[in-house]
Design an enzyme around this catalytic site. Structure first.
Site, PDB file in Angstrom:
ATOM      1  N   ILE A  80       1.148  -1.132  -0.064  1.00  0.00           N
ATOM      2  CA  ILE A  80       0.061  -0.027  -0.022  1.00  0.00           C
ATOM      3  C   ILE A  80       0.903   1.149  -0.035  1.00  0.00           C
ATOM      4  O   ILE A  80       1.823   1.602   0.820  1.00  0.00           O
ATOM      5  CB  ILE A  80      -0.902   0.028   1.388  1.00  0.00           C
ATOM      6  CG1 ILE A  80      -1.458  -1.298   1.278  1.00  0.00           C
ATOM      7  CG2 ILE A  80      -1.741   1.128   1.259  1.00  0.00           C
ATOM      8  CD1 ILE A  80      -2.651  -1.469   0.348  1.00  0.00           C
ATOM      9  N   GLU A  81       0.476   2.162  -0.902  1.00  0.00           N
ATOM     10  CA  GLU A  81       1.314   3.636  -0.715  1.00  0.00           C
ATOM     11  C   GLU A  81       0.336   4.644  -0.377  1.00  0.00           C
ATOM     12  O   GLU A  81      -1.136   4.744  -0.933  1.00  0.00           O
ATOM     13  CB  GLU A  81       1.931   3.968  -2.262  1.00  0.00           C
ATOM     14  CG  GLU A  81       2.544   5.364  -2.015  1.00  0.00           C
ATOM     15  CD  GLU A  81       2.712   5.721  -3.663  1.00  0.00           C
ATOM     16  OE1 GLU A  81       3.160   6.714  -3.641  1.00  0.00           O
ATOM     17  OE2 GLU A  81       2.367   4.939  -4.630  1.00  0.00           O
ATOM     18  N   ILE A  82       0.637   5.478   0.511  1.00  0.00           N
ATOM     19  CA  ILE A  82      -0.084   6.829   0.766  1.00  0.00           C
ATOM     20  C   ILE A  82       0.773   8.047   0.202  1.00  0.00           C
ATOM     21  O   ILE A  82       2.051   7.963   0.490  1.00  0.00           O
ATOM     22  CB  ILE A  82      -0.334   6.698   2.298  1.00  0.00           C
ATOM     23  CG1 ILE A  82      -1.093   5.603   2.872  1.00  0.00           C
ATOM     24  CG2 ILE A  82      -1.269   8.087   2.602  1.00  0.00           C
ATOM     25  CD1 ILE A  82      -2.365   5.291   2.275  1.00  0.00           C
TER      26      ILE A  82
END
Length: 206
Positions: A131-133
């Site tokens: 997951i990337e934010i």
């Protein structure tokens, strides 16, 4: 004259992504309480374990793994270059603080381009899916020279929608403002695309 193939399949939007998981319950907890998705009804005709969630205009479909021992382990070798899902956020400092509070391992990265800084946080879901934010919305979308027709694919299936329905004329809007919001309804997105074409930034070669 060469025919344009900006949207050969007349695609409209991303619907969902499917993720194989060890534990449906653990993944539900993660995608609800970490990423803010909410569970939705799943077809009762399915004869396998799983769950559906929705938010931010897209769905997450969880599938119970038939070989859970073969799934990668979360938190090991967090590599930003791996396959990943990326979400834009309002405040990177808050995201980092909350990841620390939840004791989720993450890796920080920064992209510098033309004086613009894009901050990124990478971490795993319970099954090692990345997951990337980020705050990637600060980076403008610039088409490659001589490839302006590809903008059609970044602004929804404009041609297909125009052939299928009439979009009423809206007041003139700066198309750049449409890029600032991280979440768009389908109607907002079509209006954005409509205004983008009317400004002359989108060139279609008949």
């Amino acid at each position: 004259m060469k025919e344009s193939v900006e949207n050969p399949l007349c695609l409209k939007s991303l619907n969902h992504i499917s993720l194989v998981c060890r534990s449906v319950e653990a993944s539900l907890d993660f995608y609800q309480n970490v990423l803010g998705f909410f569970p939705i009804r799943r077809p009762g005709s399915f004869d396998f374990d799983g769950a559906w969630l929705f938010n931010y205009g897209m769905g997450i479909h969880l599938l119970k793994s038939e070989e859970p021992d073969n799934l990668p382990k979360a938190g090991k070798n967090i590599n930003p270059k791996d396959n990943h899902i990326s979400f834009q956020c309002e405040n990177m400092a808050i995201v980092e603080r909350r990841l620390k509070e939840m004791k989720i391992d993450y890796v920080k990265s920064r992209v510098e381009e033309g004086g613009i800084n894009v901050d990124q946080l990478f971490f795993h879901d319970p099954d090692g899916s990345m997951i990337e934010i980020c705050n990637c919305d600060v980076l403008p979308v610039v088409p490659l020279a001589g490839d302006a027709v590809r903008i059609g694919s970044r602004t929804s299936s404009v041609n297909c929608n125009f052939h299928q329905q009439q979009i009423q004329q809206e007041p003139q809007i700066n198309p750049q403002s449409c890029l600032s919001d991280s979440i768009h309804t389908k109607e907002d997105f079509l209006h954005c695309a409509h205004d983008f074409i009317n400004t002359g930034l989108y060139k279609h070669n008949d």
